[in-house]
Design a protein around this motif. Structure first.
Motif, PDB file in Angstrom:
ATOM      1  N   LYS A   7      -4.060  -1.868 -21.070  1.00  0.00           N
ATOM      2  CA  LYS A   7      -2.978  -2.563 -20.397  1.00  0.00           C
ATOM      3  C   LYS A   7      -3.463  -3.916 -19.929  1.00  0.00           C
ATOM      4  CE  LYS A   7      -1.482   1.880 -18.768  1.00  0.00           C
ATOM      5  NZ  LYS A   7      -1.620   2.808 -17.672  1.00  0.00           N
ATOM      6  N   GLY A   8      -2.573  -4.834 -19.841  1.00  0.00           N
ATOM      7  CA  GLY A   8      -3.028  -6.144 -19.380  1.00  0.00           C
ATOM      8  C   GLY A   8      -1.896  -7.002 -18.881  1.00  0.00           C
ATOM      9  N   ASP A 173      13.817 -11.230 -15.219  1.00  0.00           N
ATOM     10  CA  ASP A 173      12.985 -10.062 -14.978  1.00  0.00           C
ATOM     11  C   ASP A 173      12.956  -9.209 -16.241  1.00  0.00           C
ATOM     12  OD1 ASP A 173      11.609  -8.093 -13.767  1.00  0.00           O
ATOM     13  OD2 ASP A 173      13.327  -7.219 -12.754  1.00  0.00           O
ATOM     14  N   ALA A 174      12.303  -9.723 -17.255  1.00  0.00           N
ATOM     15  CA  ALA A 174      12.372  -9.036 -18.533  1.00  0.00           C
ATOM     16  C   ALA A 174      10.986  -8.744 -19.089  1.00  0.00           C
ATOM     17  CB  ALA A 174      13.152  -9.881 -19.523  1.00  0.00           C
ATOM     18  N   PHE A 175      10.957  -7.836 -20.013  1.00  0.00           N
ATOM     19  CA  PHE A 175       9.695  -7.566 -20.695  1.00  0.00           C
ATOM     20  C   PHE A 175       9.408  -8.683 -21.687  1.00  0.00           C
ATOM     21  CE2 PHE A 175      10.902  -3.432 -19.194  1.00  0.00           C
ATOM     22  CZ  PHE A 175       9.702  -2.822 -18.897  1.00  0.00           C
ATOM     23  N   VAL A 189      -2.375  -2.076 -14.874  1.00  0.00           N
ATOM     24  CA  VAL A 189      -1.011  -2.325 -14.408  1.00  0.00           C
ATOM     25  C   VAL A 189      -0.618  -1.056 -13.683  1.00  0.00           C
ATOM     26  CG1 VAL A 189       1.323  -2.839 -15.109  1.00  0.00           C
ATOM     27  CG2 VAL A 189      -0.576  -3.672 -16.463  1.00  0.00           C
ATOM     28  N   ARG A 192       5.261  -0.120 -12.172  1.00  0.00           N
ATOM     29  CA  ARG A 192       6.142  -1.044 -12.859  1.00  0.00           C
ATOM     30  C   ARG A 192       6.510  -2.253 -12.019  1.00  0.00           C
ATOM     31  NH1 ARG A 192      10.112   2.022 -16.676  1.00  0.00           N
ATOM     32  NH2 ARG A 192       8.698   3.608 -15.938  1.00  0.00           N
ATOM     33  N   LYS A 193       6.657  -2.041 -10.728  1.00  0.00           N
ATOM     34  CA  LYS A 193       7.012  -3.151  -9.840  1.00  0.00           C
ATOM     35  C   LYS A 193       6.032  -4.300  -9.986  1.00  0.00           C
ATOM     36  CE  LYS A 193      10.735  -2.682  -7.465  1.00  0.00           C
ATOM     37  NZ  LYS A 193      11.053  -1.299  -7.143  1.00  0.00           N
ATOM     38  N   ARG A 196       6.070  -6.083 -13.297  1.00  0.00           N
ATOM     39  CA  ARG A 196       7.217  -6.921 -13.617  1.00  0.00           C
ATOM     40  C   ARG A 196       7.389  -8.097 -12.670  1.00  0.00           C
ATOM     41  NH1 ARG A 196      11.335  -4.562 -16.672  1.00  0.00           N
ATOM     42  NH2 ARG A 196      12.889  -5.512 -15.359  1.00  0.00           N
ATOM     43  N   SER A 206       4.433  -6.977 -20.160  1.00  0.00           N
ATOM     44  CA  SER A 206       4.583  -5.548 -20.199  1.00  0.00           C
ATOM     45  C   SER A 206       4.017  -5.077 -21.502  1.00  0.00           C
ATOM     46  CB  SER A 206       6.039  -5.155 -20.089  1.00  0.00           C
ATOM     47  OG  SER A 206       6.455  -5.424 -18.784  1.00  0.00           O
ATOM     48  N   LEU A 207       3.870  -6.016 -22.364  1.00  0.00           N
ATOM     49  CA  LEU A 207       3.390  -5.703 -23.673  1.00  0.00           C
ATOM     50  C   LEU A 207       2.517  -6.868 -24.054  1.00  0.00           C
ATOM     51  CD1 LEU A 207       4.484  -3.609 -25.862  1.00  0.00           C
ATOM     52  CD2 LEU A 207       5.222  -5.656 -26.938  1.00  0.00           C
TER      53      LEU A 207
END
Lengths: 214, 210
Positions: A7-8, A173-175, A189, A192-193, A196, A206-207
């Motif tokens: 994750k990063g 507020d998007a991926f 990460v 989720r808060k 994001r 997120s990706l």
């Protein structure tokens, strides 16, 4: 590609400006601004001096090409210069067009948010004002004036709405997918808060498309 | 402008990616004499016959089309290198071999206009096609793992591949996020006066799920 194994988080618009370090010419800067503007949901600060410089450069080049033609320079050289001009023109036009599209889409939101309004160039502000007036007039004449009093606003669903709930806003507020400039180890990460909401709300990882520097 | 992508679709169109790839540099061997070009995107040349020089791909292709140079394909575009890459891609189900960020576009540009400069062009072409297929298949199976608990994933993809999956991945994650977060659905789709009955509704629904 294993979900969740690595994750990063990356910086905002990391995908777009991976060339920052090596970009020095205006052509590179323009390309970067174009990419950023294309990828970001909201309107960014207008690059007035860069646009100005690019326009001057294009003009200068066009004069040079004309001179070449008059002097009977090799047509091949002339056509190569012309191609270069066309490429720069495309970037500049496309950059301005994307901005106009965003203004058309979010004009009411931009108008009521001072910070966004100042990001527009003077011409863009003029454009925004006129399209706001026209859209308002159109909505009034076609629908709103025929509705009961409490539904007449073009900004609100009805008078009891506390917010301007009919104003379209960009989704901040998007991926996103981003490309890192250098190798990032395993950055945790945790929930989720936090994933994001790093860095001013928009463009958070997120990706991640990971790429070690070449 | 014709080349500009649809604002509602993917961020970049294939043509725009090709445009970006055309700025990558490549080595050419000119067969003409031409002075230095001072272009907006940089200075290139001078061009002397048989002296190799570095230029952006668009310039190389323009010269090539007029028969004024030969293009030296990049190192990675050799049968040997590509065979290695293909084998490695096939061996590993999850990792992706390092290829240039714009390998799809660059190979396409060179196949279109500089076929005669690429040694074993048929072999190279079919290898790249195979690599593309293997990689897209891996991406496809990898995406099946996408779930509501996916917060981040690491990939090593090229520009074209990322562009293809971007709308799906971001949209998919967004939907998972929304579904996993009942408040968000309420806020975005319900008007204030409808909000109250909602929690009562959710009780039985949840039991059904168990």
């Amino acid at each position: 590609m294993e979900s969740g194994s690595d994750k990063g988080t990356g910086g905002s618009s990391a995908m777009d400006d991976y060339e920052t370090l090596i970009s020095t010419t205006d052509a590179d800067l323009l390309k970067r601004s174009w990419r950023n503007e294309k990828a970001s949901p909201e309107i960014l600060q207008f690059e007035s001096s860069l646009v100005q410089r690019s326009r001057e450069q294009i003009q200068l080049m066009e004069e040079t090409v004309e001179e070449f033609m008059n002097n009977g320079e090799d047509p091949l050289t002339v056509s190569l210069y012309q191609m270069d001009i066309d490429r720069t023109m495309f970037l500049l036009r496309s950059y301005l067009r994307i901005r106009l599209q965003k203004i058309e889409k979010f004009m009411f939101h931009i108008q009521k948010t001072a910070e966004l309004w100042t990001r527009l160039s003077r011409q863009e502000q003029k454009f925004a004002k006129r399209s706001i007036e026209d859209t308002k007039q159109h909505l009034d004449e076609s629908v709103l004036s025929k509705l009961p009093d409490r539904y007449k606003s073009h900004l609100k669903q009805s008078v009891i709405s506390e917010e301007d709930d009919m104003v379209m806003e960009p989704k901040l507020d998007a991926f996103v997918i981003c490309r890192s400039r250098k190798f990032l180890g395993g950055l945790p990460v945790d929930d989720r808060k936090s994933a994001r909401h790093v860095r001013g709300g928009y463009l958070c990882t997120s990706l991640q498309v990971d790429k070690t520097t070449s | 402008m014709s080349g500009q992508s649809d604002p509602r679709g993917s961020t970049f169109s294939a043509a725009e990616l090709e445009f970006l790839a055309e700025d990558e540099t490549i080595e050419i061997v000119p067969n003409l004499r031409m002075e230095r070009l001072s272009l907006i995107c940089g200075d290139f040349g001078p061009f002397r016959p048989q002296i190799a020089t570095q230029v952006p791909i668009w310039l190389a292709v323009a010269l090539k089309k007029r028969g004024k140079c030969t293009i030296r394909p990049p190192d990675w575009m050799s049968v040997e290198k590509l065979t290695q890459v293909l084998e490695a891609e096939r061996d590993s189900a999850s990792s992706f071999e390092a290829l240039p960020f714009h390998y799809v576009e660059i190979s396409r540009l060179l196949f279109d206009d500089a076929r005669d400069d690429i040694p074993d062009v048929y072999m190279v072409r079919s290898l790249i096609e195979d690599i593309k297929d293997v990689r897209f298949h891996k991406i496809g199976t990898g995406l099946e793992k996408l779930s509501s608990r996916t917060y981040a994933m690491k990939l090593n993809l090229s520009a074209m591949e990322v562009n293809v999956i971007r709308p799906f991945v971001t949209g998919g994650l967004e939907t998972f996020y929304k579904l996993g977060n009942p408040d968000l659905i309420q806020e975005s789709s319900d008007r204030p006066e409808h909000r109250r009955p909602q929690p009562a509704d959710r009780g039985p629904r949840r039991e059904l799920r168990r």
